[in-house]
Design an enzyme around this catalytic site. Structure first.
Site, PDB file in Angstrom:
ATOM      1  N   ASP A  72       0.873  -1.168   0.000  1.00  8.21           N
ATOM      2  CA  ASP A  72       0.000   0.000   0.000  1.00  8.21           C
ATOM      3  C   ASP A  72       0.913   1.221   0.000  1.00  8.21           C
ATOM      4  OD1 ASP A  72      -1.591   2.230   0.865  1.00  8.21           O
ATOM      5  OD2 ASP A  72      -3.086   0.813   1.626  1.00  8.21           O
TER       6      ASP A  72
ATOM      7  N   TYR B  86     -10.382  14.913  -4.985  1.00  8.40           N
ATOM      8  CA  TYR B  86      -9.573  14.406  -6.092  1.00  8.40           C
ATOM      9  C   TYR B  86      -8.777  15.498  -6.812  1.00  8.40           C
ATOM     10  CZ  TYR B  86      -8.388  11.716 -10.291  1.00  8.40           C
ATOM     11  OH  TYR B  86      -7.711  11.097 -11.316  1.00  8.40           O
TER      12      TYR B  86
HETATM   13  N1  LIG Z   1      -8.607   6.520 -15.879  1.00  7.33           N
HETATM   14  C1  LIG Z   1      -8.708   7.817 -16.023  1.00  7.33           C
HETATM   15  O1  LIG Z   1      -9.595   8.303 -16.715  1.00  7.33           O
HETATM   16  C2  LIG Z   1      -7.749   8.756 -15.358  1.00  7.33           C
HETATM   17  C3  LIG Z   1      -7.800  10.118 -15.723  1.00  7.33           C
HETATM   18  C4  LIG Z   1      -6.934  11.001 -15.113  1.00  7.33           C
HETATM   19  C5  LIG Z   1      -6.023  10.539 -14.164  1.00  7.33           C
HETATM   20  N2  LIG Z   1      -5.995   9.223 -13.823  1.00  7.33           N
HETATM   21  C6  LIG Z   1      -5.016   8.791 -12.812  1.00  7.33           C
HETATM   22  O2  LIG Z   1      -4.305   7.674 -13.301  1.00  7.33           O
HETATM   23  C7  LIG Z   1      -3.950   6.820 -12.214  1.00  7.33           C
HETATM   24  C8  LIG Z   1      -4.432   5.403 -12.490  1.00  7.33           C
HETATM   25  O3  LIG Z   1      -5.856   5.432 -12.551  1.00  7.33           O
HETATM   26  P1  LIG Z   1      -6.707   4.207 -13.125  1.00  7.33           P
HETATM   27  O4  LIG Z   1      -7.808   4.794 -13.909  1.00  7.33           O
HETATM   28  O5  LIG Z   1      -5.822   3.216 -13.774  1.00  7.33           O
HETATM   29  O6  LIG Z   1      -7.302   3.615 -11.754  1.00  7.33           O
HETATM   30  P2  LIG Z   1      -7.782   2.138 -11.420  1.00  7.33           P
HETATM   31  O7  LIG Z   1      -8.735   2.301 -10.282  1.00  7.33           O
HETATM   32  O8  LIG Z   1      -8.228   1.421 -12.638  1.00  7.33           O
HETATM   33  O9  LIG Z   1      -6.454   1.425 -10.907  1.00  7.33           O
HETATM   34  C9  LIG Z   1      -5.770   1.911  -9.781  1.00  7.33           C
HETATM   35  C10 LIG Z   1      -4.923   0.805  -9.189  1.00  7.33           C
HETATM   36  O10 LIG Z   1      -4.211   1.373  -8.081  1.00  7.33           O
HETATM   37  C11 LIG Z   1      -4.284   0.491  -6.999  1.00  7.33           C
HETATM   38  N3  LIG Z   1      -4.179   1.262  -5.767  1.00  7.33           N
HETATM   39  C12 LIG Z   1      -5.064   2.160  -5.276  1.00  7.33           C
HETATM   40  N4  LIG Z   1      -4.613   2.648  -4.118  1.00  7.33           N
HETATM   41  C13 LIG Z   1      -3.418   2.075  -3.875  1.00  7.33           C
HETATM   42  C14 LIG Z   1      -2.473   2.173  -2.840  1.00  7.33           C
HETATM   43  N5  LIG Z   1      -2.678   2.980  -1.780  1.00  7.33           N
HETATM   44  N6  LIG Z   1      -1.356   1.436  -2.900  1.00  7.33           N
HETATM   45  C15 LIG Z   1      -1.140   0.611  -3.964  1.00  7.33           C
HETATM   46  N7  LIG Z   1      -2.004   0.466  -4.973  1.00  7.33           N
HETATM   47  C16 LIG Z   1      -3.131   1.184  -4.926  1.00  7.33           C
HETATM   48  C17 LIG Z   1      -5.626  -0.222  -7.136  1.00  7.33           C
HETATM   49  O11 LIG Z   1      -5.627  -1.461  -6.437  1.00  7.33           O
HETATM   50  C18 LIG Z   1      -5.730  -0.375  -8.646  1.00  7.33           C
HETATM   51  O12 LIG Z   1      -5.132  -1.577  -9.086  1.00  7.33           O
HETATM   52  C19 LIG Z   1      -4.572   7.447 -10.958  1.00  7.33           C
HETATM   53  O13 LIG Z   1      -3.606   8.219 -10.287  1.00  7.33           O
HETATM   54  C20 LIG Z   1      -5.660   8.323 -11.523  1.00  7.33           C
HETATM   55  O14 LIG Z   1      -5.969   9.393 -10.663  1.00  7.33           O
HETATM   56  C21 LIG Z   1      -6.839   8.328 -14.392  1.00  7.33           C
END
Ligand SMILES: NC(=O)c1ccc[n+]([C@@H]2O[C@H](COP(=O)([O-])OP(=O)(O)OC[C@H]3O[C@@H](n4cnc5c(N)ncnc54)[C@H](O)[C@@H]3O)[C@@H](O)[C@H]2O)c1
Length: 273
Positions: A57, A152
């Site tokens: 984590d 966020y």
């Molecule tokens: N998908 C989008 O549209 C989008 C847009 C802008 C920014 N982002 C950013 O991109 C990044 C990835 O997002 P995503 O869409 O792939 O999210 P997601 O929810 O699909 O995947 C996130 C992953 O991070 C892991 N995770 C969460 N908290 C954690 C922690 N404390 N320690 C270790 N692992 C942890 C989860 O288990 C999951 O596998 C994030 O920072 C998100 O804010 C995503």
């Protein structure tokens, strides 16, 4: 085996998994870190021998340190060459009613977790006498406020500034730091939004280049910033959004006279549009 390694947090799912697969395809040894070890193992298995699943984590400094140590032991690299601080969460709710525990958890994962991971990386890079590159994941939501996004957007703006500060403090130590800010991405945490075909269509139309982004669109920019091709790029935030964040003025009502300004900058009074 490649001599370059990168540790990617939150790589069990979504964008992190996509970045991990792209990094492996580009020749990196990849540490697939996630708090969900089974998800990390699935991503690593989809890559093969160049990937190592790590459970931690990112808000827990001891767990993160142990994951870096395990990655070092299994790669033979005392420090990775790259870090992608991608783990992030969102908890929606109007600010008037938002549960403070939800606010705190988002700050903890997105902002504090990014700091903890980045510092664990930097300490190892410095101790090993090496150089390195950090890429953090921010968001268009850290640039433009979104309704009911809770903590966020504020955390993502914080990560952007933190990344600039990492670049400032650690540049002299041989570490570059940059942020990638995805826009409307049809993957990961936003995937459910685009299950609605009408939302998909309407949002796609709002993006100047006419489509939603993909995980691959984000991954290729992350890989560029990790690579030596970006050797003189540090302290910047790169929007990967097809132009949508900067297009807000086009959504405002305008008088017809503004739309009928001709190429020479003069009002084209005769135009009938
Ligand atoms: N998908 C989008 O549209 C989008 C847009 C802008 C920014 N982002 C950013 O991109 C990044 C990835 O997002 P995503 O869409 O792939 O999210 P997601 O929810 O699909 O995947 C996130 C992953 O991070 C892991 N995770 C969460 N908290 C954690 C922690 N404390 N320690 C270790 N692992 C942890 C989860 O288990 C999951 O596998 C994030 O920072 C998100 O804010 C995503």
């Amino acid at each position: 085996m490649s001599d370059r390694s990168v540790l990617i947090t939150g790589a069990g799912n979504g964008l992190g998994a996509e970045i991990a697969r792209a990094a492996a395809a580009a020749g990196w040894i990849v540490g697939v870190l996630d708090r969900d070890l089974e998800a990390a193992a699935r991503t690593a298995a989809s890559i093969g021998a160049e990937a190592i699943a790590l459970g931690a984590d990112t808000t827990d400094e001891a767990q993160v340190g142990a994951a870096f140590d395990e990655f070092a032991a299994r790669t033979g690299h005392p420090a990775p060459d790259g870090l992608v601080a991608n783990a992030g969460i969102v908890r929606f709710g109007p600010l008037l009613d938002l549960d403070v525990d939800d606010w705190r958890r988002v700050v903890d994962v997105n902002l504090t977790g990014t700091f903890i991971t980045a510092r664990s990386f930097a300490r190892r890079v410095v101790d090993a006498g090496r150089s390195g590159a950090i890429v953090t994941l921010t968001s268009m939501n850290g640039v433009a406020a979104g309704p009911n996004a809770g903590a966020y957007g504020a955390t993502k703006a914080g990560v952007a500034l933190l990344t600039t500060q990492l670049a400032l403090e650690w540049g002299p130590l041989g570490i570059r730091a940059n942020a990638v800010a995805p826009g409307l991405i049809d993957a990961g945490m936003s995937g459910p939004i685009y299950a609605d075909a009408e939302i998909r269509r309407l949002r796609s139309e709002r993006v100047p280049i006419g489509r939603l982004g993909t995980g691959a669109d984000v991954a290729s920019v992350v890989l560029f910033l990790l690579s030596d091709e970006a050797a003189y790029v540090s302290g910047t935030e790169l929007l990967v959004d097809g132009g949508v964040t900067g297009s807000v003025i086009s959504t405002l009502p305008r008088p017809r006279s503004v739309d009928s300004v001709g190429p020479g900058g003069r009002a084209d009074d005769g135009a009938d549009r």
